[in-house]
Design a protein around this motif. Sequence first.
Motif, PDB file in Angstrom:
ATOM      1  N   LEU A  34      -9.381 -27.906 -62.077  1.00 58.54           N
ATOM      2  CA  LEU A  34      -9.045 -27.832 -63.498  1.00 58.54           C
ATOM      3  C   LEU A  34      -7.983 -26.782 -63.780  1.00 58.54           C
ATOM      4  N   LEU A  35      -8.049 -25.653 -63.098  1.00 57.13           N
ATOM      5  CA  LEU A  35      -7.024 -24.631 -63.296  1.00 57.13           C
ATOM      6  C   LEU A  35      -5.672 -25.082 -62.757  1.00 57.13           C
ATOM      7  N   ALA A  36      -5.677 -25.820 -61.665  1.00 54.52           N
ATOM      8  CA  ALA A  36      -4.412 -26.331 -61.120  1.00 54.52           C
ATOM      9  C   ALA A  36      -3.791 -27.371 -62.039  1.00 54.52           C
ATOM     10  N   THR A  45     -13.463 -25.840 -60.641  1.00 59.73           N
ATOM     11  CA  THR A  45     -12.691 -24.740 -61.233  1.00 59.73           C
ATOM     12  C   THR A  45     -11.269 -24.732 -60.707  1.00 59.73           C
ATOM     13  N   VAL A  46     -11.115 -24.822 -59.399  1.00 63.42           N
ATOM     14  CA  VAL A  46      -9.774 -24.830 -58.807  1.00 63.42           C
ATOM     15  C   VAL A  46      -8.975 -26.035 -59.293  1.00 63.42           C
ATOM     16  N   SER A  55      -4.425 -27.791 -65.363  1.00 67.02           N
ATOM     17  CA  SER A  55      -4.107 -27.281 -66.693  1.00 67.02           C
ATOM     18  C   SER A  55      -2.979 -26.251 -66.662  1.00 67.02           C
ATOM     19  N   ALA A  69      -3.316 -23.124 -66.925  1.00 68.48           N
ATOM     20  CA  ALA A  69      -3.656 -22.114 -67.926  1.00 68.48           C
ATOM     21  C   ALA A  69      -3.474 -20.714 -67.357  1.00 68.48           C
ATOM     22  N   SER A  70      -3.033 -19.795 -68.243  1.00 71.41           N
ATOM     23  CA  SER A  70      -2.882 -18.412 -67.809  1.00 71.41           C
ATOM     24  C   SER A  70      -3.561 -17.429 -68.760  1.00 71.41           C
ATOM     25  N   GLY A 113      -7.742 -20.016 -72.012  1.00 76.62           N
ATOM     26  CA  GLY A 113      -7.352 -21.160 -71.189  1.00 76.62           C
ATOM     27  C   GLY A 113      -8.049 -21.196 -69.848  1.00 76.62           C
ATOM     28  N   VAL A 114      -8.375 -20.026 -69.305  1.00 78.80           N
ATOM     29  CA  VAL A 114      -9.080 -19.949 -68.027  1.00 78.80           C
ATOM     30  C   VAL A 114     -10.590 -20.057 -68.245  1.00 78.80           C
ATOM     31  N   PRO A 174     -12.104 -24.010 -68.577  1.00 80.47           N
ATOM     32  CA  PRO A 174     -12.385 -24.747 -67.331  1.00 80.47           C
ATOM     33  C   PRO A 174     -13.505 -24.123 -66.495  1.00 80.47           C
ATOM     34  N   VAL A 175     -13.623 -22.802 -66.522  1.00 80.51           N
ATOM     35  CA  VAL A 175     -14.686 -22.147 -65.758  1.00 80.51           C
ATOM     36  C   VAL A 175     -16.054 -22.512 -66.331  1.00 80.51           C
TER      37      VAL A 175
END
Length: 82
Positions: free
Chosen positions: A23-25, A20-21, A27, A29-30, A34-35, A38-39
């Motif tokens: 993929l969010l880093a 999760t960390v 991408s 995404a905000s 978008g969040v 990945p979750v």
Amino acid sequence: MPRPSAARFCLGSFTVAAVTVALLAVSGASGVLGVAVPVVVALVLGTVVTVFPRSGSARSAVVAERSGAAPAGAGRPYARQR
């Protein structure tokens, strides 16, 4: 099907958090969608890591145990210390 051990649950949880960390880093995404994507991907991957079979070495030890053969290294459980 055997139950996952506590170690497998820990490994699956770590996989979810790390993926999760990462993929969010990557991408950046905000938005909610978008969040969420990945979750969900991380949860699926963590579930796969937790539920599906062990590695080949652990599997061969289980097969050897069931067949009555001693697993590799079982001849000397404790090394003699001087």
